[in-house]
Structures are given as structure tokens and as C-alpha cells.
Design a protein around this motif. Structure first.
Motif, PDB file in Angstrom:
ATOM      1  N   UNK A  33     -81.047 -33.800 -79.397  1.00  7.35           N
ATOM      2  CA  UNK A  33     -79.927 -35.184 -78.721  1.00  7.35           C
ATOM      3  C   UNK A  33     -79.843 -35.988 -79.541  1.00  7.35           C
ATOM      4  N   UNK A  34     -80.372 -36.618 -81.076  1.00  2.71           N
ATOM      5  CA  UNK A  34     -80.582 -37.278 -82.218  1.00  2.71           C
ATOM      6  C   UNK A  34     -78.902 -37.263 -82.237  1.00  2.71           C
ATOM      7  N   UNK A  35     -78.610 -36.190 -82.602  1.00  2.00           N
ATOM      8  CA  UNK A  35     -76.914 -36.461 -83.106  1.00  2.00           C
ATOM      9  C   UNK A  35     -75.929 -37.172 -82.551  1.00  2.00           C
ATOM     10  N   UNK A  36     -76.261 -37.738 -81.414  1.00  2.00           N
ATOM     11  CA  UNK A  36     -75.214 -38.951 -80.207  1.00  2.00           C
ATOM     12  C   UNK A  36     -75.775 -40.128 -80.687  1.00  2.00           C
ATOM     13  N   UNK A  46     -70.179 -47.531 -69.725  1.00  2.00           N
ATOM     14  CA  UNK A  46     -69.888 -47.269 -68.207  1.00  2.00           C
ATOM     15  C   UNK A  46     -70.406 -45.628 -68.082  1.00  2.00           C
ATOM     16  N   UNK A  47     -71.890 -45.704 -68.577  1.00  2.74           N
ATOM     17  CA  UNK A  47     -72.328 -44.383 -68.332  1.00  2.74           C
ATOM     18  C   UNK A  47     -74.192 -44.286 -68.095  1.00  2.74           C
ATOM     19  N   UNK A  48     -74.768 -43.821 -66.992  1.00  2.00           N
ATOM     20  CA  UNK A  48     -75.891 -43.676 -67.351  1.00  2.00           C
ATOM     21  C   UNK A  48     -76.815 -42.677 -68.095  1.00  2.00           C
ATOM     22  N   UNK A  49     -76.424 -42.900 -69.333  1.00  2.00           N
ATOM     23  CA  UNK A  49     -76.664 -41.904 -70.527  1.00  2.00           C
ATOM     24  C   UNK A  49     -77.925 -41.302 -70.136  1.00  2.00           C
ATOM     25  N   UNK A  50     -77.911 -39.852 -70.135  1.00  2.00           N
ATOM     26  CA  UNK A  50     -78.695 -39.076 -70.477  1.00  2.00           C
ATOM     27  C   UNK A  50     -78.669 -37.779 -71.676  1.00  2.00           C
ATOM     28  N   UNK A  51     -79.381 -37.134 -72.223  1.00  2.00           N
ATOM     29  CA  UNK A  51     -78.880 -36.513 -74.052  1.00  2.00           C
ATOM     30  C   UNK A  51     -79.902 -35.320 -73.447  1.00  2.00           C
ATOM     31  N   UNK A  52     -80.257 -33.757 -74.050  1.00  3.95           N
ATOM     32  CA  UNK A  52     -81.103 -33.322 -73.729  1.00  3.95           C
ATOM     33  C   UNK A  52     -81.030 -31.851 -75.270  1.00  3.95           C
ATOM     34  N   UNK A  53     -81.803 -31.462 -75.437  1.00  3.59           N
ATOM     35  CA  UNK A  53     -82.681 -30.150 -76.194  1.00  3.59           C
ATOM     36  C   UNK A  53     -82.278 -29.062 -75.439  1.00  3.59           C
ATOM     37  N   UNK A  54     -81.296 -28.598 -76.306  1.00  4.92           N
ATOM     38  CA  UNK A  54     -80.849 -27.241 -75.756  1.00  4.92           C
ATOM     39  C   UNK A  54     -82.437 -26.372 -76.209  1.00  4.92           C
TER      40      UNK A  54
END
Length: 263
Positions: A33-36, A46-54
């Protein structure tokens, strides 16, 4: 060890926050997820940001005995969203995460408001198997730097620090085996995604495709991109990681796309 019949993939989510509708970020093969990191401040406006680890990446465990498919990963994302109480999302996926995002949108259209594909597997020309097959075997820092340089037009971005981080991640228990297993299914995953993107296009879902014109890992395929349609943003002299190598440009275009979506 789980049996093939009981093994289920799991996806871990991370909440960064922000103002707007839920946005989910899905990284590429061998990343996390740190790639972003360079994109999240602009997106949070502009958004409520969530990220994931596959599965098998970052903080997400691997399910021994399960076959890695884009559909299985997409369903793991659905379970994670349900557990977090998140409904419809704008989903952004890079490379492998782009393939999974496309399949998620096709399988669960009621949960997706828009789809952004960053150099997504299944949309470009076939990903060279040597890249995904070599990455899990790396042990030498110079060889790691050399492989990572293929991701960029600006080779200096494949720094010694990035190479050492990659090697540290590969030493986590089960990581090499998980990535090797995913690599063995990459051709099938890309085929899943190709069909899914065409289905998503037929359904009229708002979509943005972002690509680096200098991508040497997953080169742009004009025929497939034309079939997908939607908005397109091709960035000159940029490689396989447009959100990293051209973060400023992506941080303008992607928030503008999200801000223009109907509520």
C-alpha cells in the motif's frame, strides 16, 4: 496448513482519511500500500482514502493451498469492505492491482462508482514473465536495483534504498513462495482482467486509464485501450509506475476525475 477447499484469501485495509466518497487504492505485484504514499495527500482532498495490501503482500497473509486468481482476490476485497462497513467505492488499481480492480468492478458492480486503471495487467501487452518470475528470487542488492530499473524511465528512481526495502520484504516468512505462486498465474490473471475490463466498459462505468508511454514492463496496447474506452491519460517519458514517476501529473488528473463524478 489449510486445505485447498478451506483456504481463503484475506486483504488488510488501511484508512488514511480525507474528504469525500470512499476511495480504495490497490497496488501492483511485489509492492504494498505504500506505493501510493506520494498520491494520498492530493487524493484526500477529494476522497476518503483507503488502501489495501493484496494477499501475500505487505500486512496481508497468504492462504496456503488456495489458487491466486483475480476473482479470489476481488472477493477478498469485498469481504474486507464489508467488515469495515464500506459501501460503494471509487477503486484505483496499479498493474496486478489494476487487474484485480477491474475484476472487482465486473463481479461487484453495485460496489463501484468508478474505476481507475494504472498500467493495469490485462490492458497492456503481456507482462514479461521474466520480471514477475525473477522478482521473488532476488537476494542481491545490485541485481534488485537492476530489475527495479525496468519499472522507470528515470532509472535513478530505482534507488539502493528501494532495493534494500524490496529485499527486506522478500525475507518475510512465506513472501517469496506467495509471490512465486502469483507469478505462475499471472497470464491467467491478465486474461481474467481483459474480459472484466470489456464487461465494465459495456456497463458504462466511469473509468480512467493512466499509462506511462515508456512502460517497458506492461507496454500500452492501443487495441485493448480502445475497447475499454473511458478517459485516457498517457504520460510521455514515464514507465510502469506513473503514480510514482509522474506523481505531480497524476495528482492533478486523478483528483479532477474523481471530483467530476456524479454524487
Amino acid at each position: 496448513m489449510s486445505s485447498p477447499s478451506s483456504a481463503v484469501f484475506e486483504v488488510r485495509l488501511h484508512h488514511s482519511g480525507g474528504n469525500g466518497a470512499p476511495l480504495l487504492l490497490a497496488h501492483g505485484f511485489g509492492a504494498d500500500r505504500r506505493t501510493f504514499t506520494a498520491n494520498q495527500p492530493a487524493l484526500s482532498e477529494v476522497a476518503d482514502v483507503w488502501s489495501l495490501d493484496l494477499p501475500g503482500h505487505g500486512a496481508s497473509p497468504w492462504a496456503d493451498g488456495a489458487t491466486p486468481t483475480a476473482a479470489a482476490f476481488a472477493d477478498a476485497i469485498l469481504r474486507a469492505l464489508d467488515d469495515a462497513g464500506i459501501g460503494r467505492v471509487d477503486i484505483v488499481g496499479h498493474s496486478l492491482g489494476g487487474a484485480v480492480s477491474g475484476v472487482f468492478a465486473a463481479r461487484h458492480p453495485d460496489r463501484v462508482r468508478s474505476l481507475t486503471a494504472l498500467a493495469a495487467s490485462g490492458l497492456g501487452r503481456p507482462v514479461p514473465r521474466v520480471f514477475v518470475e525473477t522478482l521473488p528470487t532476488l537476494t542481491d542488492v545490485e541485481a534488485t536495483e537492476h530489475l527495479l530499473q525496468r519499472l522507470f524511465v528515470k532509472k535513478s528512481l530505482a534507488s539502493r534504498r528501494l532495493a534494500l526495502y524490496m529485499l527486506d520484504e522478500l525475507e518475510k516468512p512465506g513472501r517469496r513462495a506467495a509471490l512465486s505462486r502469483i507469478a505462475s498465474e499471472m497470464t491467467a490473471i491478465s486474461a481474467e482482467a481483459d474480459a472484466a475490463f470489456r464487461a465494465v466498459a459495456g456497463a458504462g462505468l466511469p473509468r480512467l486509464v493512466v499509462w506511462g508511454a515508456g512502460d517497458a514492463v506492461n507496454p500500452l496496447d492501443e487495441e485493448r485501450l480502445a475497447a475499454v474506452g473511458g478517459e485516457r491519460f498517457v504520460i510521455p517519458e514515464v514507465g510502469h509506475l506513473p503514480h510514482v514517476e509522474a506523481a505531480v501529473a497524476v495528482n492533478r488528473r486523478l483528483p479532477a476525475f474523481l471530483a467530476g463524478l456524479p454524487a
